[in-house]
Design an enzyme around this catalytic site. Structure first.
Site, short mmCIF file in Angstrom:
data_model
loop_
_atom_site.label_atom_id
_atom_site.label_comp_id
_atom_site.label_asym_id
_atom_site.label_seq_id
_atom_site.Cartn_x
_atom_site.Cartn_y
_atom_site.Cartn_z
N GLU A 155 0.82 -1.22 0.00
CA GLU A 155 0.00 0.00 0.00
C GLU A 155 0.85 1.26 0.00
OE1 GLU A 155 -2.84 -0.46 3.16
OE2 GLU A 155 -3.66 -2.30 2.30
N GLU A 262 -4.66 -11.31 -1.90
CA GLU A 262 -5.53 -11.21 -0.72
C GLU A 262 -7.01 -11.25 -1.12
OE1 GLU A 262 -4.49 -7.86 1.76
OE2 GLU A 262 -2.36 -8.04 1.28
#
Length: 338
Positions: A155, A262
């Site tokens: 991220e 994910e």
């Protein structure tokens, strides 16, 4: 939608700590179908404490050939104070994987969250970079040959796009911290695959382009990166058909691979959820993705921001859901032409 009949009987598996009964899927394990076609099918979000539940451990070992931790490898969890490392949790995952013929992905060397006070208190760039190097080397050397791929930076971009996250790494080192991290990681683990892990790029075209621009600049500068890991926490609506294929092709042209890191689906409509599992896994496989991990596999430990959603493939009692059968069918029907 497609329908998937479920036959629940009792099955037995020899897991790392004994022989346990758990609900059968009535078909072959996902890992069996994946391995036939050189696919890694994994579960992330594995908190080592979950292995205390023998059913959890048995289903994990039975269905998947890859695993990765939840938060336990993020900096403040594994290295909360200078010089002190909590090895036991990751050691347990690595040992479980070895006992059950699984591979392990290292998740979370650098992330915007979960950074310890001793790191946050370093403001000089040279000292900060030295702390990064020490941290990377300690972890990557310990698991050399045991962890085969790493999410080096997670991220890096703002959630909705529009620039890099203003995290402590950016504040002290500037935008070059990402390239620094990959160079340090390559030196520490020359044979491992190194990924940048990002969210929402499948659904936000602007952020998707922003990530591509960032990664392509790394390739142009010789930064040692092997691929892009897509989080793919999906809410309500699947990515537009073709988007996954487009991303794979664009990064393949740079000499990089794309993984799904994910995957989970957050909606109150189970039929929609099942169709999304089918669509995403099928397109990913057809596009050439060979590494697919879900963000957990049982709703017993699921986290969701959609109240009441049950985003994973097995229910709270480890019974397979239609999402499992959709994934199984996608793997079974996939023809690997590579």
């Amino acid at each position: 939608m497609k329908t998937f009949a479920t036959t629940i009987i009792t099955a037995l598996i020899v897991a790392a700590e004994g022989v346990y009964a758990f609900p059968s899927t009535g078909t072959t394990p996902l890992r069996n179908e994946a391995s036939k076609k050189d696919i890694l099918i994994g579960s992330g979000a594995i908190n080592p404490m979950y292995l205390n539940d023998p059913e959890f451990a048995a289903v994990l070992a039975n269905q998947f050939n890859s695993l990765s931790p939840e938060n336990e490898m993020k900096w403040s969890f594994i290295n909360p104070t200078k010089g002190h490392y909590n090895w036991d949790t990751i050691d347990r995952l690595v040992n479980f994987a070895e006992d059950n013929n699984m591979v392990v992905k290292g998740h979370g060397l650098i992330s915007s969250c979960c950074n310890p006070d001793f790191l946050l208190n370093i403001t000089h760039p040279t000292a900060f970079r030295t702390a990064m190097k020490t941290h990377f080397e300690a972890i990557m050397h310990r698991y050399d040959g045991k962890i085969d791929r790493w999410d080096v930076v997670t991220e890096a971009l703002k959630t909705q796009g529009g620039g890099l996250n203003n995290n402590t790494f950016y504040q002290v080192l500037g935008p070059g911290y990402i390239a620094d991290a990959f160079r340090i990681a390559r030196a520490a683990a020359p044979d491992a695959k190194l990924f940048i892990n990002e969210n929402l790029v499948e659904s936000l075209p602007g952020k998707r382009q922003e990530l591509y621009n960032l990664v392509s600049s790394f390739v142009a500068k010789g930064v040692p990166i092997d691929g892009v890991a897509l989080q793919m926490h999906i809410t309500e609506v699947a990515p537009k058909p073709g988007v996954i294929t487009e991303m794979v092709n664009s990064y393949k042209a740079l000499g990089l691979e794309v993984a799904i890191a994910e995957l989970d689906v957050h909606t109150l409509d189970n039929a929609v959820e099942t169709d999304i599992y089918d669509a995403v896994v099928s397109e990913a496989l057809d596009a050439g993705i060979t590494d697919i991990s879900f963000w957990g596999f049982t709703d017993k430990h699921a986290y969701t921001w959609v109240q009441g959603a049950k985003p994973l493939m097995f229910d709270q009692c480890y019974k397979p859901k239609s999402e499992f059968y959709a994934t199984h069918a996608a793997l079974t029907n996939f023809v690997n032409r590579s």
